[in-house]
Design an enzyme around this catalytic site. Structure first.
Site, PDB file in Angstrom:
ATOM      1  CD  GLU A  85       2.298   2.091  -7.444  1.00  0.00           C
ATOM      2  OE1 GLU A  85       1.651   1.263  -8.103  1.00  0.00           O
ATOM      3  OE2 GLU A  85       2.597   1.917  -6.238  1.00  0.00           O
ATOM      4  CG  ASP A 281      -0.839  -3.364 -11.018  1.00  0.00           C
ATOM      5  OD1 ASP A 281      -0.544  -3.205  -9.812  1.00  0.00           O
ATOM      6  OD2 ASP A 281       0.016  -3.469 -11.921  1.00  0.00           O
TER       7      ASP A 281
END
Length: 416
Positions: A85, A281
Site C-alpha cells: 500500500e 480502509d
C-alpha cells in the site's frame, strides 16, 4: 520550488467555479482546482502541496527512507512495517509530482525485496515486510498494491518514457501478464475475480472470493484499458463499470457509508480481526469515487448524490468533530479497531482529507466547508500525542493533489 505537475497552468485558468462538463478530465484535460474556487491563491496552494510533500517525504517525521545510492521505501511507522500500500502510494505521489528519482528508488526497492520472481506468486508482491530484519511478514499480495503499482508504472511510462534506465511499461506488463497466467495453481488467482469482474481482497485461497470497497478504483481500470495494451481492454472497461455498479450497492443509501470488507454483492464480510463496519480502509472510498467522477465522468448522477449524502452525514456528526469509525447506519460501533498500538475513536486527518475530496463530486452549496476544513487541518500529533504521518499523511497529500488539480491521469508526453 517543487514542480507540481501539469495541473498548475490549468488551475490558473480555472479561478472561477466551473460547472461539470459532460466529459471527464481525461478527455478534456481540464482538472478542477477546488482550492482556487475556495478562495486560496495559487501561490498558497503550491506552497501547501510543497509543504505536505516535504513533511511526508523529507521532514523529520518522514515515512520515506533512502537505502544506498539507488533505492528507498515508504514505511508504516505505527505498524513497524513496509507494505505494498505505502510503496505503491509513494510511486503514485512521485509520478504525479514529476519526481523521477524518488519513483525509481521506490520501484527498485519494491521489485528487489517484495516482488516474487518465481513460483505460483511470480509477478505479485509480498504485501508486508519488516524493514529492520528484512523478513517478510507475509508472502501473499494485497490486491490494491498491485493496482497502484501497475497504474503508477503506466503513468511513469507516459511521463518519462522507457529508455532512462527502467522500462516502466514493461514492468507494468510483467505484473499484468503474470496476473493473467494465474489459474488457481498453488491456490493463486488473478487479482480480479474474473467471474464477478471485481478486484479480490487477496488473489489467494478463499480471499479471492470477496472484496474491499476501497480497492474499487474504476478510474485506474479505465487507465489500464487505455495504456496497458495487453489485449484485455474490453475486460478492464467492463470491470470499471462493474465497480461503479458495485459501489451503488456497497454504500448505504442514507449515509453513503460502506463496510471495510464485503461480498461481491456489497453485503458485509466479517473477518477474524474485526466485525463489519466503516473503518480505516473505507476512508479511501470517497476519494476513489471523486477521482472517477473527475477523470471519466461516466456515473456522475449517482456520484453527485453519493458525495452529498456522505458529506451530509459527516456534517450531522459535526464538521470539526466527526469520528473515524461507524456502523454503516451511522451509529457508533461497539468494536473499535486499533491503529498500531492505539485503540481510540478520533477526528482523523485521513478522513478529513478524503471527505474534502468528495467535494469534487458534490453539487451542495456548502461543499467548500470540507475543503476549508482540510486546508486548516495540520499533519501533526493529535492532542493525546498519537501521530500517523503514514496513512494520515499520504491521504492528506493525495487529497491536496486532487483538490488542486494536480492528481491527473497522465497521458503520453508529446514528442518534440
Amino acid at each position: 520550488m517543487l514542480y507540481i505537475g501539469l495541473g498548475s497552468s490549468t488551475a490558473q485558468r480555472l479561478p472561477k467555479p466551473t460547472k461539470p462538463t459532460r466529459k471527464g478530465a481525461f478527455y478534456t484535460g481540464q482538472y478542477p482546482n477546488l482550492l482556487r474556487e475556495a478562495g486560496y491563491s495559487q501561490a498558497d496552494i503550491d506552497q501547501k502541496v510543497t509543504q505536505a510533500y516535504h513533511d511526508v517525504f523529507e521532514g523529520p517525521n518522514r515515512v520515506y527512507f533512502e537505502v544506498g545510492d539507488s533505492m528507498a521505501y515508504v514505511s508504516d511507522l505505527k505498524n513497524h512495517d513496509v507494505r505494498t500500500e505505502g510503496v505503491s502510494y509513494g510511486l503514485m505521489v512521485a509520478v504525479q509530482l514529476n519526481k523521477k528519482e524518488v519513483f525509481d528508488r521506490i520501484w527498485r526497492w519494491s521489485k528487489r525485496y517484495l516482488q516474487h520472481q518465481e513460483g505460483p506468486l511470480k509477478g505479485y508482491f509480498a504485501w508486508s515486510i519488516n524493514p529492520a530484519t528484512m523478513k517478510r511478514n507475509s508472502e501473499g499480495p494485497a490486491s490494491d498494491g498491485e493496482l497502484y503499482f501497475v497504474t503508477s508504472l503506466l503513468f511513469a511510462a507516459n511521463r518519462w518514457g522507457n529508455t532512462t534506465g527502467i522500462n516502466y511499461y514493461q514492468e507494468a506488463r510483467n505484473i499484468l501478464d503474470a496476473m493473467w497466467q494465474k489459474d488457481g495453481t498453488g491456490n493463486v488467482y488473478n487479482l480480479i475475480n474474473t467471474q464477478h469482474k471485481q478486484i479480490s481482497f487477496v488473489p489467494v485461497g478463499e480471499m479471492y472470493n470477496w472484496t474491499d470497497p476501497s480497492y474499487h478504483l474504476p478510474a485506474f481500470l479505465e487507465v489500464w484499458a487505455e495504456y496497458a495494451k495487453d489485449g484485455h481492454e474490453q475486460f478492464y472497461r467492463a470491470c470499471a463499470d462493474t465497480s461503479r455498479a458495485f459501489l451503488h450497492r456497497a454504500c448505504n443509501a442514507v449515509t453513503s457509508l460502506n463496510y471495510d470488507y464485503t461480498e461481491f454483492s456489497g453485503k458485509p464480510h466479517a473477518t477474524k480481526w474485526a466485525p463489519p463496519a466503516f473503518r480505516y480502509d473505507s476512508w479511501r472510498v470517497p476519494m476513489n469515487i471523486a477521482m472517477d467522477y473527475v477523470w471519466f465522468g461516466k456515473d456522475k448522477a449517482w456520484q453527485e448524490q453519493y458525495a452529498q449524502r456522505f458529506q451530509g452525514f459527516l456534517r450531522s456528526k459535526g464538521l470539526t468533530t466527526f469520528e473515524d469509525q461507524f456502523n454503516v447506519d451511522g451509529s457508533r460501533p461497539d468494536f473499535i479497531l486499533q491503529a498500531g498500538d492505539v485503540k481510540k475513536l478520533r477526528h482523523s486527518l485521513g478522513l478529513v482529507a478524503t471527505s474534502a475530496v468528495a467535494s469534487l463530486a458534490s453539487q451542495d452549496k456548502q461543499k467548500l466547508d470540507f475543503v476549508h476544513a482540510l486546508w486548516n487541518a495540520k499533519l501533526a500529533p493529535y492532542e493525546d500525542g498519537y501521530f500517523d504521518p503514514y496513512y494520515d499523511g499520504l491521504l492528506y497529500l493525495f487529497s491536496l493533489l486532487h483538490l488542486s488539480g494536480n492528481y491527473q491521469a497522465i497521458k503520453p508526453a508529446p514528442h518534440y
